[in-house]
Design an enzyme around this catalytic site. Structure first.
Site, PDB file in Angstrom:
ATOM      1  N   TYR A 189       0.822  -1.205   0.000  1.00  0.00           N
ATOM      2  CA  TYR A 189       0.000   0.000   0.000  1.00  0.00           C
ATOM      3  C   TYR A 189       0.858   1.258   0.000  1.00  0.00           C
ATOM      4  O   TYR A 189       2.075   1.185   0.162  1.00  0.00           O
ATOM      5  CB  TYR A 189      -0.951  -0.004   1.200  1.00  0.00           C
ATOM      6  CG  TYR A 189      -0.294   0.336   2.527  1.00  0.00           C
ATOM      7  CD1 TYR A 189       0.593  -0.541   3.141  1.00  0.00           C
ATOM      8  CD2 TYR A 189      -0.547   1.553   3.155  1.00  0.00           C
ATOM      9  CE1 TYR A 189       1.194  -0.209   4.350  1.00  0.00           C
ATOM     10  CE2 TYR A 189       0.048   1.884   4.370  1.00  0.00           C
ATOM     11  CZ  TYR A 189       0.919   0.986   4.953  1.00  0.00           C
ATOM     12  OH  TYR A 189       1.526   1.306   6.141  1.00  0.00           O
ATOM     13  N   LYS A 218       6.502  -1.828   1.731  1.00  0.00           N
ATOM     14  CA  LYS A 218       5.341  -1.241   2.418  1.00  0.00           C
ATOM     15  C   LYS A 218       4.160  -2.207   2.304  1.00  0.00           C
ATOM     16  O   LYS A 218       3.223  -2.011   1.531  1.00  0.00           O
ATOM     17  CB  LYS A 218       5.009   0.138   1.832  1.00  0.00           C
ATOM     18  CG  LYS A 218       4.164   0.992   2.766  1.00  0.00           C
ATOM     19  CD  LYS A 218       4.228   2.448   2.402  1.00  0.00           C
ATOM     20  CE  LYS A 218       3.184   3.282   3.107  1.00  0.00           C
ATOM     21  NZ  LYS A 218       3.291   3.333   4.561  1.00  0.00           N
ATOM     22  N   GLU A 266      12.872   2.240  13.641  1.00  0.00           N
ATOM     23  CA  GLU A 266      11.875   3.256  13.278  1.00  0.00           C
ATOM     24  C   GLU A 266      10.685   3.119  14.223  1.00  0.00           C
ATOM     25  O   GLU A 266      10.695   2.280  15.117  1.00  0.00           O
ATOM     26  CB  GLU A 266      11.441   3.077  11.822  1.00  0.00           C
ATOM     27  CG  GLU A 266      10.803   1.728  11.542  1.00  0.00           C
ATOM     28  CD  GLU A 266      10.392   1.525  10.082  1.00  0.00           C
ATOM     29  OE1 GLU A 266      10.269   2.512   9.330  1.00  0.00           O
ATOM     30  OE2 GLU A 266      10.168   0.364   9.720  1.00  0.00           O
ATOM     31  N   LEU A 324      11.324   1.290   6.694  1.00  0.00           N
ATOM     32  CA  LEU A 324      10.665   1.759   5.486  1.00  0.00           C
ATOM     33  C   LEU A 324      11.365   3.053   5.054  1.00  0.00           C
ATOM     34  O   LEU A 324      11.542   3.952   5.883  1.00  0.00           O
ATOM     35  CB  LEU A 324       9.184   2.051   5.761  1.00  0.00           C
ATOM     36  CG  LEU A 324       8.433   2.463   4.500  1.00  0.00           C
ATOM     37  CD1 LEU A 324       8.081   1.234   3.676  1.00  0.00           C
ATOM     38  CD2 LEU A 324       7.186   3.250   4.833  1.00  0.00           C
TER      39      LEU A 324
END
Ligand code: PLP
Length: 268
Positions: A22, A134, A166, A190
């Site tokens: 996505y 993702k 992250e 990411l």
């Protein structure tokens, strides 16, 4: 079509296996921010999970048309794009299928308080080894976000081998002695579009950068700490596991980057 009329098969691999990818794109008064970067990342995600979609480049026009039809072209909004492998029998190696492509727009309800600063917790990074894709398989992120909410804080920062990777939905930046630090763009994070923009802004403003991971114990010894993501832009972090970062206020470099980002995005 109206969202209420959209139908997706219960045998869609996205539903049964979280087999899909996505993107979330921000639109500022009808202008899609960094759409080429989002579509390039989407193509990389699709290639990595071996889903073939030939017309990704047409999504920019589809997104713009959806914003117009939903009367969001003069407002702040988000565009959500999800592609799954399509319909395939459960428990079998997936054969060729027609990918399911879903695109929707939503008004963005900005949480203005975020730009004044948030608290976070740290948690072990239990995710897989391809966090650069993702994917819609976000269960570890969702569980960690729930733990953060239970503790009354905004975000959980993931720790892998003693270093911050992250957040559940954000990239993490520290500032030490004037240098901006962030995890290198490898398989453990990411590569956020906002992260890329932030690094570009640092270069333009002459702020030194080091793409090196921050050791967990250093978090509260940093001069500044902040998060980035498409929907919330630049978010100062004031406390980690209930310990203040520096004086517990948003730092000068964070504020400078916040305003530089705001100027850039509103002019895009
Ligand atoms: N890291 C993770 C795990 C995310 O899910 C996101 C955004 O959803 C980000 C980082 C930030 O990426 P971007 O700046 O492209 O929104």
């Amino acid at each position: 079509m109206p969202g209420s009329r959209a139908c997706i098969s219960p045998n869609d691999r996205g539903f049964t296996h979280a087999d899909g990818v996505y993107e979330i794109v921000r639109s500022y008064a009808g202008t899609l921010f960094r759409i080429p970067d989002h579509l390039a990342r989407l193509k990389r995600s699709l290639a990595a999970v071996r889903i073939a979609v030939p017309d990704v480049d047409t999504f920019a026009e589809t997104a713009a048309e959806l914003l117009r039809r939903n009367r969001l072209d003069k407002k702040d909004a988000t565009v959500y794009i999800q592609i799954t492998r399509g319909i395939a029998e459960r428990m079998r190696a997936p054969g060729p299928a027609i990918p399911t492509v879903y695109i929707e727009t939503s008004p963005l309800i900005a949480r203005r308080a975020l730009c004044r600063g948030v608290s976070v917790i740290t948690l072990p990074d239990i995710r897989w080894g391809r966090c650069d894709i993702k994917t819609i398989g976000l269960l570890p992120n969702a569980l960690a976000r729930m733990q953060a909410t239970d503790k009354g804080v905004y975000e959980a920062l993931f720790i892998r081998d003693g270093f911050v990777t992250e957040g559940t939905h954000t990239n993490v930046f520290g500032v030490k002695d004037g240098t901006v630090l962030t995890h290198p763009p490898d398989h453990h994070i990411l590569p956020g579009i906002t992260r890329t923009v932030l690094l570009e802004l640092c270069r333009a403003l002459g702020i030194p950068i080091s793409e090196s991971p921050i050791p967990e114990p250093e978090l509260t010894r940093l001069d500044e700490l902040f998060l980035t993501c498409t929907t919330a832009e630049v978010i100062p972090v004031l406390r980690v596991n209930d310990v203040a970062v520096a004086d517990g206020k948003p730092g000068p470099i964070t504020r400078r980057l916040q305003s530089a980002f705001r100027r850039l995005s509103r002019r895009a």
